[in-house]
Design an enzyme around this catalytic site. Structure first.
Site, short mmCIF file in Angstrom:
data_model
loop_
_atom_site.label_atom_id
_atom_site.label_comp_id
_atom_site.label_asym_id
_atom_site.label_seq_id
_atom_site.Cartn_x
_atom_site.Cartn_y
_atom_site.Cartn_z
N ASP A 11 0.86 -1.07 0.08
CA ASP A 11 0.03 0.03 0.24
C ASP A 11 0.88 1.17 -0.07
O ASP A 11 1.64 1.51 1.14
CB ASP A 11 -0.86 0.25 1.16
CG ASP A 11 -1.96 1.25 1.61
OD1 ASP A 11 -1.64 2.10 0.69
OD2 ASP A 11 -2.72 1.03 2.44
N TYR A 230 1.01 0.06 15.50
CA TYR A 230 0.18 -0.17 14.22
C TYR A 230 0.39 0.46 12.88
O TYR A 230 0.39 1.87 13.09
CB TYR A 230 -1.28 -0.04 14.60
CG TYR A 230 -2.36 -0.36 13.49
CD1 TYR A 230 -2.55 -1.35 13.18
CD2 TYR A 230 -2.90 0.87 12.98
CE1 TYR A 230 -3.66 -1.89 12.43
CE2 TYR A 230 -3.67 0.46 11.79
CZ TYR A 230 -4.03 -0.90 11.54
OH TYR A 230 -4.96 -1.16 10.51
N LYS A 233 -2.94 -2.74 8.07
CA LYS A 233 -3.17 -4.16 8.09
C LYS A 233 -2.18 -4.66 7.07
O LYS A 233 -1.54 -4.18 6.46
CB LYS A 233 -4.44 -4.42 7.74
CG LYS A 233 -5.45 -4.58 9.04
CD LYS A 233 -4.96 -6.22 9.79
CE LYS A 233 -5.13 -6.04 11.26
NZ LYS A 233 -4.69 -7.37 11.98
#
Ligand code: F6R
Ligand code: MG
Ligand code: MG
Length: 367
Positions: A11, A230, A233
């Site tokens: 991404d 984080y 994902k």
């Protein structure tokens, strides 16, 4: 000569928010792959906000040349994303400089090197808004569940079953397990899908296919474990070979007729159904989801990718999609409660430790 398929994704920016890869990024990546003489063939596509490079070549798995090419391609796309001020530009490129292997640097990788059969059907699966363990259930059902893959009973060439390479992604250990003999043991592990993931599947000795060449490979990168916090994902990908001594194309797709619950979705922190969709429908809008899976099918011919055929672009999966929507409604009604929200162990890279830290002096002993 053996063929290698490298499916590498990252991404590097999307539009708007975390929805979809901008067409300019696809063009930039296509141009970068066109300019090299390292590849036999390639397809650049996207699944939601993930830019996907499907490449064939003769350099084997873990080739520094191919990994460098993928890294440079993502960097070029990330630069274009930055120019356009797309969202999350460069997000998955976690390191500043490339150092020989793209593993552990952010992008997800699935690669297999194999001897092509006379006709070689291959399916690439691309998921968005979920994690590598989302493949455990469907890969298990393809290669080990006779209620899904009839060939395990009917076809003498793989009646003996398959071997599975299972990774413990927290401890960085792996184990080979053989099905059907060790099926219950394997399920005990892979049911814990946030920790134990199927990495590769191999045929058994004495079958139609070489026992040392994988017939399926899944990307197993966990961005949160790489980055320590984080960072999005781990939207996984997989390569699965089909037919003639392996599950038929329809047996490879059949497990996706059940929209099983996977973790990911909004903020990588929710369980929800995975919806099999046409590539054009891989745009995670509702609550940044629900998670999607796309299946692109090819005949691989001397490394040339004949296709893709967008396999879930089929009314046969309409009911699964409707079921996924109903499950999405049901799960959403739980709001911040488990089991819609992930359990505490899987939330460790989000705000929960910070909340606990803030309240640590206000907790009183009840003894
Ligand atoms: C899930 C995902 C999104 C983002 C969410 C918040 O995999 O990518 O659900 O987590 O949109 O994104 P930020 O923190 O970038 O505003
Ligand atoms: Mg994103
Ligand atoms: Mg994504």
């Amino acid at each position: 000569m053996k063929t290698t398929i490298s499916l590498i994704k990252a991404d590097v920016g999307s539009c708007p928010g975390h929805a979809v890869v901008h067409p300019d990024l696809i063009k930039t990546a296509e141009k970068a792959l066109k300019e090299t003489d390292l590849l036999i063939d390639y397809v650049v596509t996207n699944c939601g906000d993930d830019l996907e490079l499907i490449m064939t070549h003769h350099h084997g798995v873990d080739s520094d040349k191919i990994h460098q090419l993928a890294w440079d391609t993502f960097e070029k796309a990330a630069n274009r994303a930055k120019e356009l001020r797309l969202y999350g530009a460069g997000q998955d490129l976690l390191k500043d400089a490339f150092s020989g292997n793209i593993r552990g640097m952010g992008p997800g990788i699935a690669e297999i090197e194999f001897t092509e059969r006379k006709a070689e059907p291959v399916v690439t699966f691309l998921m968005d808004k979920t994690e590598p363990g989302a493949f455990n259930l469907p890969i298990f059902r393809m290669f080990a569940d006779p209620f899904s893959t009839a060939g395990l009973i009917i076809d003498p060439s793989f009646h003996q079953g398959f071997r599975f390479e299972v990774w413990d992604i927290k401890e960085h250990k792996k184990v080979m397990m053989s099905c059907p003999e060790e099926m219950y043991d394997m399920l005990a592990l892979i049911g814990a899908k946030s920790r134990y993931v199927i990495k590769r599947v191999y045929p058994k000795q004495g079958g139609k296919l070489p026992a040392d060449e994988p017939v399926a490979c899944i990307s197993t990168e966990k961005l949160s474990l790489i980055a320590g916090e984080y960072v999005g994902k781990d939207d996984p990908v997989a390569i699965v070979r089909a037919q003639s001594g392996l599950p038929a194309l329809g047996e490879v797709l059949e497990p996706f007729a059940f929209p099983h619950l996977v973790s990911g979705w909004m903020r990588g922190s929710h369980n929800g159904p995975i919806m099999p969709v046409a590539q054009r429908s891989a745009r995670c809008t509702r609550f940044d989801g629900p998670p999607r899976v796309v299946a692109l099918g090819f005949q691989c011919s001397g490394g040339t990718l004949i296709g893709p055929v967008d396999l879930f672009d089929d009314p046969a999966f309409d009911r699964t999609r409707r079921q996924a929507q109903k499950i999405a409604d049901y799960m959403r009604r739980h709001g911040p409660f488990e089991p819609h929200r992930l359990p505490q162990e899987d939330m460790e890279y989000t705000t929960l430790p910070k909340v606990l830290e803030r309240f640590k002096n206000r907790f009183e002993s009840m003894e």
